[in-house]
Design a protein around this motif. Structure first.
Motif, PDB file in Angstrom:
ATOM      1  N   LEU A  77       7.809  -6.327  -8.993  1.00 11.60           N
ATOM      2  CA  LEU A  77       7.957  -5.304  -8.139  1.00 11.60           C
ATOM      3  C   LEU A  77       6.606  -4.749  -7.752  1.00 11.60           C
ATOM      4  N   ARG A  78       5.541  -4.651  -9.158  1.00 12.09           N
ATOM      5  CA  ARG A  78       4.344  -4.173  -8.817  1.00 12.09           C
ATOM      6  C   ARG A  78       3.312  -5.147  -7.778  1.00 12.09           C
ATOM      7  N   ASP A  79       3.624  -6.470  -8.117  1.00 16.10           N
ATOM      8  CA  ASP A  79       2.986  -7.438  -7.368  1.00 16.10           C
ATOM      9  C   ASP A  79       3.566  -7.141  -5.896  1.00 16.10           C
ATOM     10  N   ALA A  80       4.848  -7.255  -5.583  1.00 15.25           N
ATOM     11  CA  ALA A  80       5.578  -7.319  -4.490  1.00 15.25           C
ATOM     12  C   ALA A  80       4.987  -5.818  -3.401  1.00 15.25           C
ATOM     13  N   ARG A  81       4.859  -4.971  -4.258  1.00 19.41           N
ATOM     14  CA  ARG A  81       4.440  -3.812  -3.721  1.00 19.41           C
ATOM     15  C   ARG A  81       3.073  -3.743  -3.024  1.00 19.41           C
ATOM     16  N   LYS A  82       1.942  -4.734  -3.480  1.00 22.20           N
ATOM     17  CA  LYS A  82       0.905  -4.868  -2.689  1.00 22.20           C
ATOM     18  C   LYS A  82       0.990  -5.261  -1.244  1.00 22.20           C
ATOM     19  N   LYS A  83       2.234  -5.677  -0.845  1.00 19.50           N
ATOM     20  CA  LYS A  83       2.403  -6.050   0.653  1.00 19.50           C
ATOM     21  C   LYS A  83       2.854  -4.685   1.350  1.00 19.50           C
ATOM     22  N   ILE A  84       2.998  -3.564   0.858  1.00 22.55           N
ATOM     23  CA  ILE A  84       3.538  -2.486   1.386  1.00 22.55           C
ATOM     24  C   ILE A  84       2.410  -1.225   1.031  1.00 22.55           C
ATOM     25  N   GLY A  85       1.880  -0.684   2.274  1.00 25.77           N
ATOM     26  CA  GLY A  85       1.087   0.399   1.913  1.00 25.77           C
ATOM     27  C   GLY A  85       1.914   1.492   2.434  1.00 25.77           C
ATOM     28  N   MET A  86       1.325   2.675   1.710  1.00 27.02           N
ATOM     29  CA  MET A  86       2.000   4.204   2.345  1.00 27.02           C
ATOM     30  C   MET A  86       0.985   5.005   2.621  1.00 27.02           C
ATOM     31  N   ILE A  87       1.189   5.990   3.631  1.00 27.32           N
ATOM     32  CA  ILE A  87       0.654   7.115   3.782  1.00 27.32           C
ATOM     33  C   ILE A  87       1.554   8.472   3.642  1.00 27.32           C
ATOM     34  N   PHE A  88       1.054   9.508   3.577  1.00 26.86           N
ATOM     35  CA  PHE A  88       1.722  10.554   3.109  1.00 26.86           C
ATOM     36  C   PHE A  88       1.369  11.839   4.046  1.00 26.86           C
ATOM     37  N   GLN A  89       2.546  12.822   3.967  1.00 24.73           N
ATOM     38  CA  GLN A  89       2.271  14.321   4.820  1.00 24.73           C
ATOM     39  C   GLN A  89       0.944  15.091   4.384  1.00 24.73           C
ATOM     40  N   ALA A 104     -11.306   2.694  -2.659  1.00 24.96           N
ATOM     41  CA  ALA A 104     -11.629   1.530  -3.360  1.00 24.96           C
ATOM     42  C   ALA A 104     -10.435   1.697  -4.603  1.00 24.96           C
ATOM     43  N   PHE A 105      -9.922   2.753  -4.817  1.00 22.67           N
ATOM     44  CA  PHE A 105      -8.954   3.076  -6.057  1.00 22.67           C
ATOM     45  C   PHE A 105      -8.164   2.052  -6.258  1.00 22.67           C
ATOM     46  N   PRO A 106      -7.106   1.730  -5.270  1.00 22.10           N
ATOM     47  CA  PRO A 106      -6.206   0.458  -5.496  1.00 22.10           C
ATOM     48  C   PRO A 106      -6.719  -0.756  -5.792  1.00 22.10           C
ATOM     49  N   LEU A 107      -7.870  -0.852  -5.179  1.00 24.56           N
ATOM     50  CA  LEU A 107      -8.500  -2.039  -5.551  1.00 24.56           C
ATOM     51  C   LEU A 107      -9.109  -2.346  -6.994  1.00 24.56           C
ATOM     52  N   GLU A 108      -9.714  -1.068  -7.257  1.00 22.13           N
ATOM     53  CA  GLU A 108     -10.105  -0.776  -8.851  1.00 22.13           C
ATOM     54  C   GLU A 108      -8.706  -1.276  -9.577  1.00 22.13           C
ATOM     55  N   LEU A 109      -7.612  -0.891  -9.471  1.00 19.05           N
ATOM     56  CA  LEU A 109      -6.421  -0.593 -10.261  1.00 19.05           C
ATOM     57  C   LEU A 109      -5.974  -2.323 -10.580  1.00 19.05           C
ATOM     58  N   VAL A 110      -6.243  -2.923  -9.408  1.00 20.65           N
ATOM     59  CA  VAL A 110      -5.866  -4.265  -9.569  1.00 20.65           C
ATOM     60  C   VAL A 110      -6.864  -5.374 -10.020  1.00 20.65           C
ATOM     61  N   ALA A 152      -6.915   4.191   5.420  1.00 23.08           N
ATOM     62  CA  ALA A 152      -7.902   3.225   4.784  1.00 23.08           C
ATOM     63  C   ALA A 152      -7.356   2.647   3.379  1.00 23.08           C
ATOM     64  N   ARG A 153      -7.169   3.510   2.739  1.00 29.10           N
ATOM     65  CA  ARG A 153      -6.714   3.318   1.033  1.00 29.10           C
ATOM     66  C   ARG A 153      -5.410   2.634   1.196  1.00 29.10           C
ATOM     67  N   ALA A 154      -4.306   2.778   2.170  1.00 32.79           N
ATOM     68  CA  ALA A 154      -3.197   1.866   2.269  1.00 32.79           C
ATOM     69  C   ALA A 154      -3.394   0.567   2.648  1.00 32.79           C
ATOM     70  N   LEU A 155      -4.617   0.415   3.585  1.00 32.72           N
ATOM     71  CA  LEU A 155      -4.764  -0.983   4.176  1.00 32.72           C
ATOM     72  C   LEU A 155      -5.485  -1.730   3.034  1.00 32.72           C
ATOM     73  N   ALA A 156      -6.329  -1.224   2.166  1.00 36.06           N
ATOM     74  CA  ALA A 156      -7.204  -1.830   1.298  1.00 36.06           C
ATOM     75  C   ALA A 156      -6.526  -3.049   0.683  1.00 36.06           C
ATOM     76  N   SER A 157      -4.984  -2.864   0.143  1.00 41.18           N
ATOM     77  CA  SER A 157      -4.858  -4.328  -0.416  1.00 41.18           C
ATOM     78  C   SER A 157      -4.003  -5.022   0.460  1.00 41.18           C
ATOM     79  N   ARG A 158      -4.346  -5.172   2.076  1.00 40.05           N
ATOM     80  CA  ARG A 158      -3.996  -5.912   3.008  1.00 40.05           C
ATOM     81  C   ARG A 158      -2.430  -6.149   2.917  1.00 40.05           C
TER      82      ARG A 158
HETATM   83  P1  ADP Z   1       0.695   3.820 -10.849  1.00 39.78           P
HETATM   84  O1  ADP Z   1       1.833   2.866 -10.661  1.00 39.78           O
HETATM   85  O2  ADP Z   1      -0.040   3.666 -12.074  1.00 39.78           O
HETATM   86  O3  ADP Z   1       1.084   5.225 -10.315  1.00 39.78           O
HETATM   87  P2  ADP Z   1       0.075   2.810  -8.412  1.00 39.78           P
HETATM   88  O4  ADP Z   1      -0.677   1.694  -8.170  1.00 39.78           O
HETATM   89  O5  ADP Z   1       1.405   2.620  -8.194  1.00 39.78           O
HETATM   90  O6  ADP Z   1      -0.350   3.134  -9.913  1.00 39.78           O
HETATM   91  O7  ADP Z   1      -0.739   4.033  -7.350  1.00 39.78           O
HETATM   92  C1  ADP Z   1      -1.741   4.721  -7.586  1.00 39.78           C
HETATM   93  C2  ADP Z   1      -2.404   5.430  -6.761  1.00 39.78           C
HETATM   94  O8  ADP Z   1      -3.089   4.438  -5.669  1.00 39.78           O
HETATM   95  C3  ADP Z   1      -1.276   6.237  -5.592  1.00 39.78           C
HETATM   96  O9  ADP Z   1      -1.957   7.227  -5.283  1.00 39.78           O
HETATM   97  C4  ADP Z   1      -1.007   5.201  -4.476  1.00 39.78           C
HETATM   98  O10 ADP Z   1      -0.921   6.045  -3.376  1.00 39.78           O
HETATM   99  C5  ADP Z   1      -2.527   4.310  -4.368  1.00 39.78           C
HETATM  100  N1  ADP Z   1      -2.099   3.104  -4.179  1.00 39.78           N
HETATM  101  C6  ADP Z   1      -1.591   2.066  -4.765  1.00 39.78           C
HETATM  102  N2  ADP Z   1      -1.325   0.884  -4.087  1.00 39.78           N
HETATM  103  C7  ADP Z   1      -1.334   1.176  -2.847  1.00 39.78           C
HETATM  104  C8  ADP Z   1      -1.384   0.592  -1.760  1.00 39.78           C
HETATM  105  N3  ADP Z   1      -0.880  -0.678  -1.532  1.00 39.78           N
HETATM  106  N4  ADP Z   1      -1.390   1.218  -0.695  1.00 39.78           N
HETATM  107  C9  ADP Z   1      -1.738   2.457  -0.668  1.00 39.78           C
HETATM  108  N5  ADP Z   1      -2.008   3.219  -1.668  1.00 39.78           N
HETATM  109  C10 ADP Z   1      -1.865   2.588  -2.674  1.00 39.78           C
END
Ligand code: ADP
Ligand code: ADP
Length: 232
Positions: A77-89, A104-110, A152-158
């Motif tokens: 699921l962690r991998d599959a979620r990279k296909k799905i970005g999300m933005i919030f209120q 850069a944060f989501p890209l650092e995470l991976v 932009a953050r949501a789009l970082a993981s393409r």
């Molecule tokens: P964890 O599973 O440790 O909580 P995540 O990768 O799920 O880490 O999320 C950490 C942060 O990075 C969250 O604030 C999330 O909004 C953001 N994030 C991670 N992946 C994406 C993504 N594909 N699109 C947008 N934001 C993301």
């Protein structure tokens, strides 16, 4: 692109179970902007969070881009979620990080290296019109600028899909317009499939191709916006 089938979501709830979704099915085509509209408490947020399995459906299947997320292990699921970005209120930015570092944060995470991250982040800053704000902190930005960072953050993981959870509800009408235009632009230019939830009809009329109306955990109508609602 997205197929939710027979989704039931029941929360435990302190005074007995809450039936947030009572058998919801939606189909979102590749490249379209799909809106879900309904009143507060109707189940919109639960529904959109089922698409990336932030909420696990009690019953039902979730398929995104041909993958059945609802039967996956957490690891897959962690991998599959990279296909799905999300933005919030409320944008959900990290206040201690600059605009650049938030994107850069989501890209650092991976585990991407610095250079690869820079090559991804700089064009995104340009796309959302914030190149000159890259070293600012979220507290120095307007609501609209914060949401641009969120986009932009949501789009970082393409991603192939962008989920928008009341993305313009905290913004004034003029800023809402500019964010909706940006989403439309991204939809066209990147071919991104967008799902948004809102309680505002104007948002649906302005950018959605198709819409589902949700009431009390049930979809009561679903179809092209031009069929369901008259143009403004
Ligand atoms: P964890 O599973 O440790 O909580 P995540 O990768 O799920 O880490 O999320 C950490 C942060 O990075 C969250 O604030 C999330 O909004 C953001 N994030 C991670 N992946 C994406 C993504 N594909 N699109 C947008 N934001 C993301
Ligand atoms: P909307 O986004 O349309 O306002 P929600 O999906 O947030 O609707 O909520 C649908 C119903 O589920 C509401 O009755 C809400 O109170 C309830 N609900 C949402 N999240 C939880 C939760 N974590 N625990 C218990 N009940 C919840």
């Amino acid at each position: 692109m997205i197929n939710l089938s027979g989704i039931v979501k029941t929360y435990p709830g302190s005074s007995g179970p809450v039936h947030a979704l009572k058998g919801v099915s939606i189909q979102v085509n590749s490249g379209e902007i799909f809106g879900v509209i309904g009143k507060s408490g109707a189940g919109k947020s639960t529904l959109i969070r089922c698409i990336n399995m932030l909420e696990k459906p009690t019953v039902g299947t979730v398929v995104v881009d041909g993958q059945e997320l609802s039967s996956m292990s957490e690891r897959d699921l962690r991998d599959a979620r990279k296909k799905i970005g999300m933005i919030f209120q409320h944008f959900n930015l990290l206040s201690s990080r600059t605009v650049y570092d938030n994107i850069a944060f989501p890209l650092e995470l991976v585990g991407w290296d610095k250079k690869k991250i820079e090559d991804a982040v700089l064009p995104l800053l340009d796309l959302v019109g914030l190149s000159d704000k890259r070293n600012q902190y979220p507290s120095q930005l307007s609501g609209g600028q914060k949401q641009r960072v969120g986009i932009a953050r949501a789009l970082a993981s393409r991603p192939k899909v962008l989920l928008c959870d009341e993305a313009t509800s905290a913004l004034d009408p003029q800023t809402t317009q500019s964010i909706l235009e940006l989403l439309k632009d991204i939809n066209k230019r990147l071919g991104l499939t967008i799902v948004l939830i809102t309680h505002e009809m104007q948002v649906i009329k302005q950018i959605c191709d198709r819409v589902a109306v949700i009431e009390n955990g049930v979809i009561i109508e679903q179809g092209p916006v031009i069929d369901l609602f008259a143009k403004p």
